[in-house]
Scaffold this active site. Structure first.
Site, short mmCIF file in Angstrom:
data_model
loop_
_atom_site.label_atom_id
_atom_site.label_comp_id
_atom_site.label_asym_id
_atom_site.label_seq_id
_atom_site.Cartn_x
_atom_site.Cartn_y
_atom_site.Cartn_z
CG ASP A 152 -0.29 -0.27 2.53
OD1 ASP A 152 0.96 -0.33 2.58
OD2 ASP A 152 -1.00 -0.42 3.54
CG ASN B 53 -8.29 1.60 11.47
OD1 ASN B 53 -7.47 0.70 11.30
ND2 ASN B 53 -8.39 2.62 10.64
CG HIS C 268 -5.73 -0.20 8.51
ND1 HIS C 268 -5.47 1.11 8.23
CD2 HIS C 268 -4.58 -0.67 9.08
CE1 HIS C 268 -4.25 1.42 8.58
NE2 HIS C 268 -3.68 0.36 9.11
CD GLU D 2 -8.15 2.85 6.47
OE1 GLU D 2 -7.96 1.98 7.33
OE2 GLU D 2 -7.53 3.92 6.46
#
Ligand code: F6R
Length: 262
Positions: free
Chosen positions: A89, A158, A160, A165
């Site tokens: 990413d 979170n 991810h 996400e």
């Protein structure tokens, strides 16, 4: 010799099709032990699977593992050039010269010291004008290498994985993603300052979960709630790392701090 134990091996029989899923959860004493044990697992994979495609997360968690892999290569225990790589990413708007960009981290911590030639790596250029073209280029690369053989992943606060996400769809290939508020906030730790990052480019969840093997690393007290949700929360898009529990060949490795709530 680092102390580590196989904490529990969960064997789940899925009703549909009665496929057998083996998820291994390994707890190790601390970050250094995680680096050593992870490097051994990755090196063994590379030795047994030359020519396969590796996909490594950037971020803080794998840095020790990269250092151990490079030491192993220096000792002649693994040839890190015998496989291919796909960048996982990138922050859109940041390039290889920007401190904290995923490519800058990968170049400095792994590709450079491991001496991996450019033709073995697919990178994301976060500065490229056409990010969709970056996605298609990565998809072609992954296809050409027969899919991802081994993915080394980390989990965000979170949930991810990569930049998949919370709430993101089950994407095959690569996509451009609107970054979650937590990801934006946490990002300052990589850049040494706050930057107005809004979007990312990432390999999608479906393609990641199609990897032959996955090693998910979770380290540190701050990640204990994320570890708990990964292992014990509901499996779903609200916490993408939870899907790794459905993978047929995944290891989730935690250090004792991260395992504090398990
Ligand atoms: C980075 C990446 C992210 C990180 C995750 C954990 O390339 O894909 O999903 O793996 O945010 O980051 P650290 O290891 O810095 O806590």
């Amino acid at each position: 010799m680092h102390k580590y134990k196989i904490y529990v091996i969960i064997k789940i029989l899925i009703n549909k099709g009665a496929a057998k899923i083996f998820m291994k959860i390994i707890t190790v004493s601390d970050y250094n032990a995680m680096a050593v044990e992870s490097a051994k697992i990755i090196a063994a994979y590379i030795k047994n699977n030359p020519g396969k495609l590796m996909c490594f997360a950037a971020g803080d968690t794998p840095l020790g593992t990269f250092a151990e892999l490079i030491k192993m290569q220096d000792r002649g225990e693994v040839d890190l050039s015998s496989v291919y790589y796909a960048q996982l990413d990138e922050w859109v708007g940041l390039g290889p010269n920007d401190k904290g960009s995923c490519l800058q981290v990968m170049n400095e911590a792994f590709f450079g010291p491991a001496n991996i030639s450019k033709d073995k790596i697919n990178i994301f250029d976060g500065l490229a004008e056409d990010q969709e073209a970056q996605c298609r280029k990565a998809e072609d690369w992954i296809k050409k290498q027969g899919g991802i053989g081994f993915a080394l992943l980390g989990v965000g606060m979170n949930g991810h994985i990569g930049f998949n996400e919370p709430g993101a769809p089950d994407t095959e290939g690569c996509f451009i993603v609107e970054l979650d508020d937590t990801t934006k906030k946490v990002s300052a730790k990589y850049f040494g300052k706050s930057l107005p990052v809004q979007t990312g480019i990432t390999i999608g969840r479906k393609t990641l979960l199609d990897s032959g093997e996955i090693l998910l690393q979770i380290s540190g007290k701050s990640k204990a709630p994320a570890a708990e949700k990964t292992l014990k929360g509901e499996i779903g898009a609200d916490f993408p790392a939870s899907f790794i529990r459905n993978h047929k060949n995944a290891i989730i490795m935690l250090d004792e701090d991260a395992a504090g709530l398990i």
